[in-house]
Design an enzyme around this catalytic site. Structure first.
Site, PDB file in Angstrom:
ATOM      1  N   HIS A 145       6.931  -5.976   1.155  1.00 37.38           N
ATOM      2  CA  HIS A 145       7.717  -6.022   2.257  1.00 37.38           C
ATOM      3  C   HIS A 145       9.063  -5.990   2.069  1.00 37.38           C
ATOM      4  O   HIS A 145       9.828  -6.344   2.901  1.00 37.38           O
ATOM      5  CB  HIS A 145       7.221  -7.218   3.159  1.00 37.38           C
ATOM      6  CG  HIS A 145       5.788  -7.027   3.732  1.00 37.38           C
ATOM      7  ND1 HIS A 145       5.474  -5.927   4.443  1.00 37.38           N
ATOM      8  CD2 HIS A 145       4.671  -7.823   3.809  1.00 37.38           C
ATOM      9  CE1 HIS A 145       4.112  -6.093   4.729  1.00 37.38           C
ATOM     10  NE2 HIS A 145       3.856  -7.357   4.485  1.00 37.38           N
ATOM     11  N   ASP A 182      -3.485  -2.073   2.331  1.00 40.39           N
ATOM     12  CA  ASP A 182      -3.178  -3.630   2.730  1.00 40.39           C
ATOM     13  C   ASP A 182      -3.172  -3.380   4.456  1.00 40.39           C
ATOM     14  O   ASP A 182      -2.974  -2.458   4.780  1.00 40.39           O
ATOM     15  CB  ASP A 182      -1.774  -3.799   2.173  1.00 40.39           C
ATOM     16  CG  ASP A 182      -1.723  -5.442   2.534  1.00 40.39           C
ATOM     17  OD1 ASP A 182      -1.621  -5.725   3.546  1.00 40.39           O
ATOM     18  OD2 ASP A 182      -1.123  -6.054   1.499  1.00 40.39           O
ATOM     19  N   HIS A 184      -1.325  -4.801   6.003  1.00 35.85           N
ATOM     20  CA  HIS A 184       0.030  -4.773   6.659  1.00 35.85           C
ATOM     21  C   HIS A 184       0.780  -3.177   5.850  1.00 35.85           C
ATOM     22  O   HIS A 184       0.346  -3.063   4.836  1.00 35.85           O
ATOM     23  CB  HIS A 184       0.744  -5.930   6.314  1.00 35.85           C
ATOM     24  CG  HIS A 184       0.389  -7.215   6.609  1.00 35.85           C
ATOM     25  ND1 HIS A 184      -0.389  -7.977   5.901  1.00 35.85           N
ATOM     26  CD2 HIS A 184       0.080  -7.584   8.052  1.00 35.85           C
ATOM     27  CE1 HIS A 184      -0.678  -9.201   6.527  1.00 35.85           C
ATOM     28  NE2 HIS A 184      -0.429  -8.891   7.863  1.00 35.85           N
TER      29      HIS A 184
END
Length: 243
Positions: A145, A182, A184
């Protein structure tokens, strides 16, 4: 031969007892690999017992690789120098919380961030030098991220992006594929490489309509010279191995 690169030191990145990204993630990985007979060295967490219902798999043990701290120059290859220095300063000042309260930094987090990225670099070295045919890095803090100019989503540095640039500049690898699976979306990795045609980024994740960080739609395919080298594959909630 398969390499495994991690360190008991990764528990030094403290995020708080109720944070989902906490030291037990490293402990349970070691526990699982020992129970499966894939690690034969001393158990670094003998007191950590959790019933994973795993039995020895009868496979060759993993080749244990010791991580090293990445030189900050490799972090700056994918992140703004000001961001790197901000995280260093924040950590050396005792730490705190970034990114709307979920990305925790403590006094040891900058050092652990370098070691986590360095675990990826150690895996790259081991494969490129023929020590192993493939390798897995289990480090924390995690990475996908972290965008070029900010840490977010539990992540300080985008470790896999650091590894990709390292492979290109240290070993002359011309084309790299990064496959991210994932729940996300790997927004940080995408942001770093979305205009770079030498890196093909694939992310499989839950639909961004319902899931953090709200990016990763299938129409996000890269920009400029990198258009066509980003592939996002969103899934409905609950999708599993069949999908």
């Amino acid at each position: 031969m398969v390499g495994f690169c991690s360190s008991p030191r990764f528990i030094e990145h403290r995020t708080g007892d109720h944070h989902p990204e906490r030291p037990e993630r490293i402990k349970v990985i070691y526990r699982a690999l020992h129970d499966a007979g894939l690690l034969t060295g001393a158990d670094p967490f003998p007191e950590y017992r959790v019933d994973l219902r795993l039995k020895p798999l009868g496979l060759a043990p993993l080749v244990e690789l010791a991580p090293y701290a990445a030189d900050p120059e490799w972090i700056r290859a994918v992140h703004a120098p000001a961001m790197v220095e901000m995280i260093r300063h924040y950590s050396e000042s005792g730490g705190g919380v970034l990114d709307q309260g979920d990305t925790v930094v403590n006094a040891g987090s900058f050092e652990m961030g370098l070691l986590s990225a360095g675990a990826v670099l150690r895996c790259c070295d081991a494969v490129m030098n023929g020590e192993v045919t493939r390798a897995f890095a289990a480090g924390r803090p995690p990475g996908h991220h972290a965008e070029p100019n900010r840490a977010m989503g539990f992540c300080l540095f985008c470790n896999v992006a650091v590894g990709a640039r390292y492979l290109q500049r240290r070993y002359g690898v011309e084309r790299i594929a990064i496959v991210d699976f994932d729940v996300h979306h790997g927004n940080g990795t995408q942001a770093i490489f979305e205009s770079d045609p030498s890196v093909f980024f694939v992310s499989m994740h839950e639909t961004p309509r319902l899931c953090y960080p709200g990016s990763g739609y299938d129409w996000e395919i890269g920009v400029g010279p990198g258009r066509g080298t980003t592939l996002n594959i969103p899934f409905d909630p609950g999708a599993g191995d069949g999908e």
